[in-house]
Design a protein around this motif. Structure first.
Motif, mmCIF file in Angstrom:
data_model
loop_
_atom_site.group_PDB
_atom_site.id
_atom_site.type_symbol
_atom_site.label_atom_id
_atom_site.label_comp_id
_atom_site.label_asym_id
_atom_site.label_seq_id
_atom_site.Cartn_x
_atom_site.Cartn_y
_atom_site.Cartn_z
ATOM 1 N N ASP A 35 0.846 -1.189 0.000
ATOM 2 C CA ASP A 35 0.000 0.000 0.000
ATOM 3 C C ASP A 35 0.883 1.241 0.000
ATOM 4 O OD1 ASP A 35 -2.043 1.828 0.269
ATOM 5 O OD2 ASP A 35 -2.308 1.487 2.424
ATOM 6 N N THR B 40 -0.214 4.343 -0.072
ATOM 7 C CA THR B 40 -0.890 5.504 0.500
ATOM 8 C C THR B 40 0.046 6.267 1.425
ATOM 9 O OG1 THR B 40 -3.024 4.394 0.472
ATOM 10 C CG2 THR B 40 -2.811 6.245 1.974
ATOM 11 N N ASN C 175 -2.838 1.865 -4.488
ATOM 12 C CA ASN C 175 -2.919 3.237 -3.975
ATOM 13 C C ASN C 175 -1.638 4.026 -4.269
ATOM 14 O OD1 ASN C 175 -5.514 2.778 -2.852
ATOM 15 N ND2 ASN C 175 -4.585 1.842 -1.044
ATOM 16 N N SER D 151 -7.280 1.144 -5.472
ATOM 17 C CA SER D 151 -7.047 0.268 -4.317
ATOM 18 C C SER D 151 -6.769 -1.169 -4.732
ATOM 19 C CB SER D 151 -8.263 0.298 -3.383
ATOM 20 O OG SER D 151 -9.376 -0.343 -4.004
ATOM 21 N N SER E 79 -9.009 4.819 -4.771
ATOM 22 C CA SER E 79 -7.741 4.746 -4.060
ATOM 23 C C SER E 79 -7.870 5.427 -2.702
ATOM 24 C CB SER E 79 -6.643 5.424 -4.883
ATOM 25 O OG SER E 79 -6.976 6.779 -5.078
ATOM 26 N N GLY E 80 -6.784 5.350 -1.958
ATOM 27 C CA GLY E 80 -6.786 5.978 -0.644
ATOM 28 C C GLY E 80 -6.943 4.955 0.449
ATOM 29 N N SER E 81 -6.373 5.254 1.583
ATOM 30 C CA SER E 81 -6.392 4.328 2.700
ATOM 31 C C SER E 81 -6.095 5.118 3.947
ATOM 32 C CB SER E 81 -5.333 3.236 2.487
ATOM 33 O OG SER E 81 -5.161 2.477 3.639
ATOM 34 N N SER E 82 -6.227 4.465 5.059
ATOM 35 C CA SER E 82 -5.865 5.096 6.315
ATOM 36 C C SER E 82 -5.345 4.048 7.260
ATOM 37 C CB SER E 82 -7.080 5.787 6.942
ATOM 38 O OG SER E 82 -6.797 6.185 8.268
#
Length: 325
Positions: A157, A159, A194, A224, A247-250
């Motif tokens: 990942d 991100t 991402n 993603s 896309s995008g993550s945390s």
């Protein structure tokens, strides 16, 4: 497998039959009963050159003996709060298995900060995950599926990847060199998800530097990666950062039991419990000591050093471009 390949395996196996203790004992921890598959991994890593593969494998076994790698799963990182800090800053987890039975490891490249402990703790933690994978997870999934499963899938990942990644290149090069020299060919496919622009810029210049066999393993997925990954694994096995569209993550987007990076995730709970149980078995002979388990760092291989320098150069150019704008 061709005749030449089988000849190379037979030659390497004959050479390994000649090794004596303590190399023979640690070799058992490496191959876990799957000798041919292990020999093939080292042969692939050295382009099927028997002499070079033999040297690589013997060097690996000597490294294991000299650094007591066989005992690393009985050396917990204590206290637990320190281990939690390591987990919060070195993002890795097991999200599940592919439909073929391969473990799916998630790695938070962009959000890992490696700033909560010394380098030695991060190296110790990384090797413990490797050893638990090779000595517990892979033998168990092989038994379940009735065939040798000796590799895994990694979902990386990107991100949050920033220019500050420059600060991590040295540590990442150390970890990469440990893997290249002592755990070769353990990853079937690397899926990049991402990916921000900064990654794309670096990838264009790094890709040609990779060996062909490594290059073929890397797949950069859109967003993603959810739709592509669902072709090889069930939804429940997707890393948490792949479960939404786009896309995008945390780092904290899910609860601990869902976030496969978290110490509260079942994988990390099982791993930590396993290490504590193993430590109790060794307690009588050697009391647990607080402090990191030091491992000799290998000299980075030429390819790894070149890639690290190239990434650093590209990130600096990127930084200059941003500041220039």
């Amino acid at each position: 497998m061709g005749v030449a390949s089988q000849d190379a395996i037979d030659q390497l196996r004959a050479l390994m039959d000649l090794v004596s203790e303590p190399l023979r004992a640690t070799f058992q921890n490496v191959h876990q009963g799957y000798i041919n598959e292990t020999l093939v991994r080292f042969l692939k890593a050295r382009e099927w050159n028997v002499s070079k593969a033999h040297k690589m494998l013997v060097d690996c076994l000597n490294w294991r003996v000299q650094n007591e790698i066989d005992n690393i799963l009985s050396k917990p990182i204590i206290p637990p709060d320190l281990y939690r800090a390591v987990r919060d800053s070195q993002l890795i987890g097991l999200s599940g298995y592919s439909r073929e039975g391969l473990p799916v490891f998630a790695i938070g490249v962009g959000l890992s900060t490696f700033d909560k402990a010394s380098v030695h703790y991060y190296v110790q933690s990384h090797i413990q995950v490797n050893e638990y994978r090779d000595r517990v997870i892979l033998p168990n999934t092989s038994k379940k599926h009735g065939r040798p499963i000796t590799t895994s899938v990694k979902v990386l990942d990107m991100t949050g990847l920033k220019l500050s990644a420059l600060n991590q290149i040295k540590l990442l090069t150390i970890i990469s060199s440990i893997d290249d020299l002592n755990y070769p060919e353990k990853t079937n496919t690397y899926y990049i998800v991402n990916a921000p622009y900064i990654f794309s810029a670096c990838w264009k210049v790094v890709k040609p530097l990779l060996q062909e066999r490594t290059r073929k393993k890397v797949q950069v997925l859109p967003g993603s990666g959810r739709d592509e990954l669902l072709k090889i694994m069930d939804y429940a096995c997707l890393p948490h950062f792949c479960r939404k569209e786009g896309s995008g993550s945390s780092r904290h987007m899910d609860s601990g039991s869902e976030n496969c990076y978290s110490l509260d995730h079942p994988f990390h709970q099982e791993l930590y419990d396993y290490i504590r149980q193993q430590s109790r078995l060794h307690e009588a002979a050697e009391p647990i000591k607080q402090g990191s388990f030091h491992v000799d760092f290998p000299e980075p291989q030429a390819e790894g050093s070149e890639i690290a320098k190239t990434i650093e150069s590209e990130l600096n150019k990127f930084n200059l471009k941003i500041n220039g704008d």
